[in-house]
Design a protein around this motif. Structure first.
Motif, PDB file in Angstrom:
ATOM      1  N   PHE A 186     -11.857   8.430   0.430  1.00 24.53           N
ATOM      2  CA  PHE A 186     -12.969   7.765  -0.269  1.00 24.53           C
ATOM      3  C   PHE A 186     -14.295   8.496  -0.087  1.00 24.53           C
ATOM      4  N   GLU A 201      -3.259 -11.857   6.459  1.00 24.65           N
ATOM      5  CA  GLU A 201      -3.427 -13.217   6.984  1.00 24.65           C
ATOM      6  C   GLU A 201      -2.064 -13.856   7.232  1.00 24.65           C
ATOM      7  N   LEU A 239       3.257 -12.249  13.576  1.00 27.16           N
ATOM      8  CA  LEU A 239       3.281 -10.976  14.303  1.00 27.16           C
ATOM      9  C   LEU A 239       1.867 -10.570  14.698  1.00 27.16           C
ATOM     10  N   PRO A 245     -17.618  -7.368  -1.186  1.00 30.18           N
ATOM     11  CA  PRO A 245     -16.964  -8.577  -0.673  1.00 30.18           C
ATOM     12  C   PRO A 245     -16.457  -8.385   0.754  1.00 30.18           C
ATOM     13  N   VAL A 283     -14.725   0.959   4.508  1.00 30.05           N
ATOM     14  CA  VAL A 283     -14.335   1.770   3.355  1.00 30.05           C
ATOM     15  C   VAL A 283     -14.700   1.035   2.065  1.00 30.05           C
ATOM     16  N   THR A 284     -14.351  -0.239   2.006  1.00 27.33           N
ATOM     17  CA  THR A 284     -14.661  -1.014   0.796  1.00 27.33           C
ATOM     18  C   THR A 284     -16.164  -1.033   0.551  1.00 27.33           C
ATOM     19  N   GLY A 341      -1.678  -8.955  15.021  1.00 29.35           N
ATOM     20  CA  GLY A 341      -2.549  -8.424  13.983  1.00 29.35           C
ATOM     21  C   GLY A 341      -2.736  -6.924  14.056  1.00 29.35           C
ATOM     22  N   VAL A 342      -2.488  -6.341  15.225  1.00 24.83           N
ATOM     23  CA  VAL A 342      -2.689  -4.892  15.376  1.00 24.83           C
ATOM     24  C   VAL A 342      -1.759  -4.117  14.452  1.00 24.83           C
ATOM     25  N   PRO A 348      -3.930  -2.512  11.238  1.00 25.85           N
ATOM     26  CA  PRO A 348      -4.480  -1.152  11.288  1.00 25.85           C
ATOM     27  C   PRO A 348      -3.402  -0.094  11.488  1.00 25.85           C
ATOM     28  N   ARG A 378      -7.579  -0.892  -6.793  1.00 25.03           N
ATOM     29  CA  ARG A 378      -6.591  -1.592  -5.956  1.00 25.03           C
ATOM     30  C   ARG A 378      -5.646  -2.425  -6.815  1.00 25.03           C
ATOM     31  N   ALA A 409      -0.149 -12.295  10.239  1.00 29.55           N
ATOM     32  CA  ALA A 409      -0.672 -12.666  11.551  1.00 29.55           C
ATOM     33  C   ALA A 409      -0.250 -14.071  11.971  1.00 29.55           C
ATOM     34  N   ARG A 410       0.482 -14.770  11.101  1.00 29.21           N
ATOM     35  CA  ARG A 410       1.021 -16.056  11.543  1.00 29.21           C
ATOM     36  C   ARG A 410       2.184 -15.842  12.493  1.00 29.21           C
ATOM     37  N   THR A 427      -6.979 -18.287   5.506  1.00 35.17           N
ATOM     38  CA  THR A 427      -5.565 -18.525   5.808  1.00 35.17           C
ATOM     39  C   THR A 427      -5.054 -17.623   6.936  1.00 35.17           C
ATOM     40  N   ALA A 428      -5.981 -16.943   7.633  1.00 36.36           N
ATOM     41  CA  ALA A 428      -5.558 -16.001   8.667  1.00 36.36           C
ATOM     42  C   ALA A 428      -4.732 -16.681   9.748  1.00 36.36           C
ATOM     43  N   GLY A 429      -3.599 -16.079  10.085  1.00 34.10           N
ATOM     44  CA  GLY A 429      -2.726 -16.606  11.126  1.00 34.10           C
ATOM     45  C   GLY A 429      -3.337 -16.460  12.509  1.00 34.10           C
ATOM     46  N   ARG A 430      -2.679 -17.075  13.500  1.00 37.87           N
ATOM     47  CA  ARG A 430      -3.319 -17.146  14.827  1.00 37.87           C
ATOM     48  C   ARG A 430      -3.370 -15.808  15.540  1.00 37.87           C
ATOM     49  N   PHE A 431      -2.571 -14.815  15.106  1.00 38.02           N
ATOM     50  CA  PHE A 431      -2.619 -13.500  15.765  1.00 38.02           C
ATOM     51  C   PHE A 431      -3.528 -12.520  15.022  1.00 38.02           C
ATOM     52  N   PHE A 432      -4.347 -13.042  14.097  1.00 33.30           N
ATOM     53  CA  PHE A 432      -5.097 -12.197  13.173  1.00 33.30           C
ATOM     54  C   PHE A 432      -6.150 -11.338  13.874  1.00 33.30           C
ATOM     55  N   SER A 435      -6.392  -9.568  16.437  1.00 36.01           N
ATOM     56  CA  SER A 435      -6.095  -8.233  16.979  1.00 36.01           C
ATOM     57  C   SER A 435      -5.978  -7.190  15.863  1.00 36.01           C
ATOM     58  N   ALA A 436      -6.067  -7.623  14.605  1.00 37.20           N
ATOM     59  CA  ALA A 436      -6.095  -6.654  13.495  1.00 37.20           C
ATOM     60  C   ALA A 436      -7.405  -5.888  13.495  1.00 37.20           C
ATOM     61  N   GLU A 462     -13.099   1.805   9.060  1.00 39.76           N
ATOM     62  CA  GLU A 462     -12.312   0.576   9.002  1.00 39.76           C
ATOM     63  C   GLU A 462     -12.188   0.103   7.558  1.00 39.76           C
ATOM     64  N   PHE A 463     -11.235  -0.802   7.349  1.00 43.67           N
ATOM     65  CA  PHE A 463     -10.983  -1.301   5.991  1.00 43.67           C
ATOM     66  C   PHE A 463     -12.258  -1.868   5.365  1.00 43.67           C
ATOM     67  N   HIS A 498     -11.376 -15.058   5.744  1.00 44.40           N
ATOM     68  CA  HIS A 498      -9.915 -15.080   5.632  1.00 44.40           C
ATOM     69  C   HIS A 498      -9.435 -16.465   6.066  1.00 44.40           C
ATOM     70  N   ARG A 509      -1.972   0.654   8.194  1.00 40.72           N
ATOM     71  CA  ARG A 509      -2.900   1.442   7.383  1.00 40.72           C
ATOM     72  C   ARG A 509      -2.769   2.933   7.716  1.00 40.72           C
TER      73      ARG A 509
END
Lengths: 317, 248
Positions: free
Chosen positions: B41, B153, B159, A217, A202-203, B161-162, B165, B60, B156-157, A255-260, A262-263, A198-199, A253, B168
């Motif tokens: 990586f 961020e 659309l 971070p 990896v970091t 969030g999926v 990934p 980055r 996701a306001r 400022t993450a939006g409300r659909f965040f 599911s990321a 995952e992101f 995060h 990516r």
């Protein structure tokens, strides 16, 4: 006027001298006490290390398991307890020789019993741990549940706020949470593999490799799951429970939006049941890349072979 | 090369186009150099490159700086194409038509030895059009998915969030496709093809020899002859007659 001033000065001088003498005396006594205490501790440590400083010592428990009882003085001194605690702080009944016999029959019993000594100072963490999923499982007697030393070590305790400790946390949790056999016993998924891809993972891996003295971070295990108070992910009060997850994301995060939420792919490998969109994109590129490259490679080989053929037959091109 | 094909030459690329191409070389390479180590990586070479850059944050930062450059360049390109169209200057020959599909099939037949004659190409042949549209498609995908990963961020306001990934995965897949396609296809066509080895200089000099134009882009040659821009070359013994110019 003048004599009075002279008297005032003499008095001031006397008071100053007394104060100075007092300070010097106090300092001497104080430093002397500290030095004496340190010397005492050092001599006591030396006494312990006279035997335990030798490499390769082991002790065999009645259950048949044996474990090392050697202590590397350098490791002990470098540890965060090295300058603050003495051997007797954690081993109070082992100050005389011969030592009293151990009551633990197995290594597991021994480690669980040893964890009690940590609670003397770290009572707050101990309280949190007792209520956590790990703490409750420990009381139930499950053999794989971590105790204090499983994560923090014993004689090599490092400061938990150290960047190295933070960057190494995923691997630490992964010793159990990346082991399919251990996880299967508790009906859990081995999530470590997925995390490393995952992101965040990896970091963190890159920080550990290239910047070991900077804390990553990116989110590591305890940023989302809690530290000593880790809860079952099914627990509605867990920070990763469906109702709390967005709040947890927003800690880093804001400022993450409300659909965040599911990321986050829930440490699952994408498939038809988990993040299907990601899976479809994977399939798309698994087909597209070889198809396009194969087509281009065929054209290239055809072009080269036609050129070679023309030359061999002496045809102009 | 010049010594191999002496003789008159015509302008093929404007200075602005050559600068664009040169910028693209720089942005593409820096993006690949700073991006691939992020995808791989876990390898030793990736670790060394990231270390060389001064850590993942700097890697980055460089990657995103050149990504912004590439995006700006793309907007410039769209603007330049639209401006050229509006001014009536010919720049629209990049559009893929049914003829290009036919050209691919005919060319494969020729290369495989099933036809005697190579199909006749216009100003840009199907290989060049393919490369052009591959860059357009690739840049569009990379810019979109890259921005999604840069500003998850905000995304996701509006659309799910999926998409993050998913972006990516697409970014990594498209990167491999682009780099590998450049190595196989562009390097072959612009460097390793026996006719141009070690390098096709047209994109840097802006010029192409009339003889080469006649051989590789016969239709464009015929058009330029017709328009009086190019003086016709003496017919070679092996040279087929000029193709007729299709109605524009």
């Amino acid at each position: 006027m003048k004599p009075e001033v002279a008297v005032g000065r003499r008095r001031l001088l006397a008071v100053s001298l007394v104060a100075l003498a007092g300070t010097v005396a106090l300092l001497t006594v104080g430093v002397g006490t500290v030095v004496a205490a340190a010397a005492g501790a050092a001599s006591q440590e030396e006494g312990c290390l006279a035997c335990h400083g030798a490499a390769g010592l082991t002790l065999t428990l009645p259950g048949g398991e044996s474990f090392p009882i050697s202590v590397d003085p350098a490791v002990l001194r470098r540890s965060t307890h090295g300058s603050a605690l003495t051997c007797a702080t954690c081993h109070p009944d082992h100050t005389r020789y011969p030592h009293p016999p151990l009551t633990a029959r197995t290594l597991r019993d021994y480690r669980v019993a040893r964890a009690q000594i940590c609670t003397t100072c770290h009572s707050q963490e101990a309280g949190q741990f007792a209520g956590s999923i790990h703490g409750r499982a420990l009381v139930m007697g499950f053999p794989d549940v971590p105790t204090c030393t499983s994560c923090h070590g014993a004689h090599d305790v490092v400061r938990a706020s150290a960047p190295a400790f933070r960057n190494n946390t995923p691997q630490l949790c992964g010793t159990c949470h990346g082991d399919p056999q251990i996880m299967a016993r508790y009906g859990l998924l081995p999530v470590y593999e997925a995390y490393t891809r995952e992101f965040h993972g990896v970091t963190t891996a890159l920080y550990k490799l290239t910047k070991p003295y900077s804390p990553t971070p990116a989110a590591i295990c305890y940023d989302c799951h809690g530290v000593h108070d880790i809860k079952d992910t099914e627990d509605p009060a867990a920070p990763v429970a469906p109702r709390n997850i967005l709040t947890t994301c927003r800690r880093c995060h804001p400022t993450a939006g409300r659909f965040f939420a599911s990321a986050w792919t829930e440490h699952k490998t994408p498939g038809p049941g988990a993040s299907p969109l990601v899976w479809y994109v994977q399939i798309f590129y698994r087909v597209l890349i070889p198809a396009v490259l194969g087509f281009l490679a065929v054209l290239t080989v055809l072009d080269l072979s036609r050129w070679a053929g023309d030359r061999l037959k002496g045809r102009p091109r | 090369m010049r010594s191999r094909h002496p003789g008159p030459a015509v302008q093929r690329f404007t200075l602005a186009q050559r600068i664009e191409h040169f910028l693209l070389i720089i942005t593409f390479n820096v993006l690949a150099f700073t991006g691939l180590p992020q995808k791989y990586f876990f390898t030793g070479w990736a670790e060394r490159i990231i270390r060389l850059m001064g850590g993942i944050e700097t890697t980055r930062l460089i990657h995103r700086t050149f990504a912004v450059l590439l995006i700006l360049q793309s907007f410039y390109h769209i603007g330049a194409v639209l401006a050229a169209r509006r001014a009536g200057r010919e720049r629209g020959t990049m559009s893929i038509t049914f003829r290009d599909v036919r050209d691919v099939l005919l060319d494969i037949a020729y290369l495989a030895g099933m036809r005697r004659e190579r199909p006749v190409f216009g100003r840009y042949d199907y290989r060049q059009k393919f490369e052009y549209w591959a860059v357009v498609w690739g840049t569009a995908i990379m810019a979109t998915t890259g921005l999604i990963m840069w500003f998850p961020e905000f995304l996701a306001r509006f659309l799910p969030g999926v998409l993050v990934p998913a972006a990516r995965v697409a970014h990594g897949g498209e990167a491999i496709l682009a780099v590998a396609a450049v190595i196989i296809w562009h390097f072959y066509n612009a460097h390793f093809r026996p006719e141009v080895f070690p390098m096709d200089p047209a994109m840097f000099t802006g010029q192409v020899e009339v003889e080469r134009l006649r051989r590789e882009h016969a239709e464009e040659y015929a058009r330029l002859v017709e328009a009086g821009i190019v003086r016709p070359l003496p017919e070679g013994a092996d040279q087929p007659a000029l193709p007729s110019v299709p109605p524009q």
